[in-house]
Design an enzyme around this catalytic site. Structure first.
Site, PDB file in Angstrom:
ATOM      1  CG  HIS A 148      -9.343 -12.503  11.601  1.00 27.56           C
ATOM      2  ND1 HIS A 148      -8.454 -11.172  12.091  1.00 27.56           N
ATOM      3  CD2 HIS A 148     -10.133 -12.917  12.423  1.00 27.56           C
ATOM      4  CE1 HIS A 148      -9.055 -11.152  13.211  1.00 27.56           C
ATOM      5  NE2 HIS A 148      -9.820 -12.083  13.573  1.00 27.56           N
ATOM      6  CB  VAL A 175      -2.228  -6.318   8.314  1.00 23.83           C
ATOM      7  CG1 VAL A 175      -3.963  -6.149   8.242  1.00 23.83           C
ATOM      8  CG2 VAL A 175      -1.567  -7.239   7.421  1.00 23.83           C
ATOM      9  NE  ARG A 205       6.536  -1.241   9.140  1.00 24.07           N
ATOM     10  CZ  ARG A 205       5.961  -1.948   8.189  1.00 24.07           C
ATOM     11  NH1 ARG A 205       4.661  -2.204   8.269  1.00 24.07           N
ATOM     12  NH2 ARG A 205       6.467  -1.754   7.056  1.00 24.07           N
ATOM     13  CB  SER A 249      -0.928   0.067   1.333  1.00 23.65           C
ATOM     14  OG  SER A 249      -1.974  -0.957   1.242  1.00 23.65           O
ATOM     15  CG  PHE A 250       4.590   3.460   2.124  1.00 21.45           C
ATOM     16  CD1 PHE A 250       4.207   3.798   3.424  1.00 21.45           C
ATOM     17  CD2 PHE A 250       5.844   3.775   1.598  1.00 21.45           C
ATOM     18  CE1 PHE A 250       4.904   4.962   3.712  1.00 21.45           C
ATOM     19  CE2 PHE A 250       6.455   4.937   2.370  1.00 21.45           C
ATOM     20  CZ  PHE A 250       5.907   5.358   3.374  1.00 21.45           C
ATOM     21  CB  SER A 302      -8.678   5.357  -0.286  1.00 25.27           C
ATOM     22  OG  SER A 302      -8.031   4.508   0.221  1.00 25.27           O
ATOM     23  CG  LEU A 350      -5.363  -6.080   4.565  1.00 21.06           C
ATOM     24  CD1 LEU A 350      -6.583  -5.380   5.481  1.00 21.06           C
ATOM     25  CD2 LEU A 350      -5.751  -7.597   4.544  1.00 21.06           C
TER      26      LEU A 350
END
Length: 194
Positions: free
Chosen positions: A156, A111, A117, A85-86, A142, A109
């Site tokens: 999950h 995580v 962080r 994502s960065f 987004s 996502l």
């Protein structure tokens, strides 16, 4: 005579109306949703993080189905994948600067790495996407999500796959509605109405 009465068919017992089973009603399927159409062709870039691809791709799949239902053909959506994502904001900025796209959608996502962080990464990505949008005047949407609790368990993964599918529909709706709104607004500005 007695024999005849005994052999005669008995009248059926009257049942309580609540006990009577009725065949299910057959209803016509609802009419297809009608959405406003665009005056000009739209082209969308969809930038997706490869991190947890099996979850994030549910967003892309749902987005593509919904955006097509809203008048933007699948062939007019270009897909891009980045490592995480960065990396999404830089790709979004370069794509916006090409002026080829009327909108950019980001999905990822965020995580792991402790609460500070991943919240920092998500916040940084969202702010950077907003900056891209404001600098280039190309709307950026987004679906970069940061769950408070994410464990690499089947439960999950299943929950977040469904959640990302819902987000895909929502981001397609936001994208289409914004593009329609901007199309009208730009037409009004060009005509000197606004």
């Amino acid at each position: 005579m007695n024999q005849m009465l005994q052999d005669a068919p008995q009248a059926e017992e009257v049942k309580d109306p609540a006990e009577v089973k009725h065949p299910p009603e057959v209803t016509d399927p609802p009419p297809p949703r009608m959405h406003p159409r665009f005056a000009r062709p739209q082209r969308v870039a969809f930038v997706q993080s490869a991190w947890h691809r099996e979850v994030v791709e549910e967003c892309r799949i749902a987005f593509l189905a919904e955006i097509e239902a809203r008048g933007i053909e699948r062939a007019r959506v270009d897909l891009f994948e980045v490592p995480g994502s960065f990396e999404i904001p830089l790709h979004a900025q370069l794509l916006a600067k090409t002026r080829r796209y009327t909108a950019i959608v980001a999905a990822g996502l965020v995580v792991d790495g402790g609460i500070y962080r991943h919240e920092f990464v998500a916040d940084t990505v969202i702010k950077a996407l907003m900056d891209v949008q404001l600098r280039t005047e190309v709307p950026v949407f987004s679906a970069v999500l940061t769950p408070q609790q994410f464990h690499e368990t089947a439960a999950h993964f299943d929950f977040f796959r469904k959640h990302f599918a819902t987000k895909g529909i929502e981001v397609a709706e936001a994208c289409a509605n914004t593009l329609l709104s901007l199309e009208r607004l730009r037409g009004q500005v060009a005509a000197g109405i606004v």
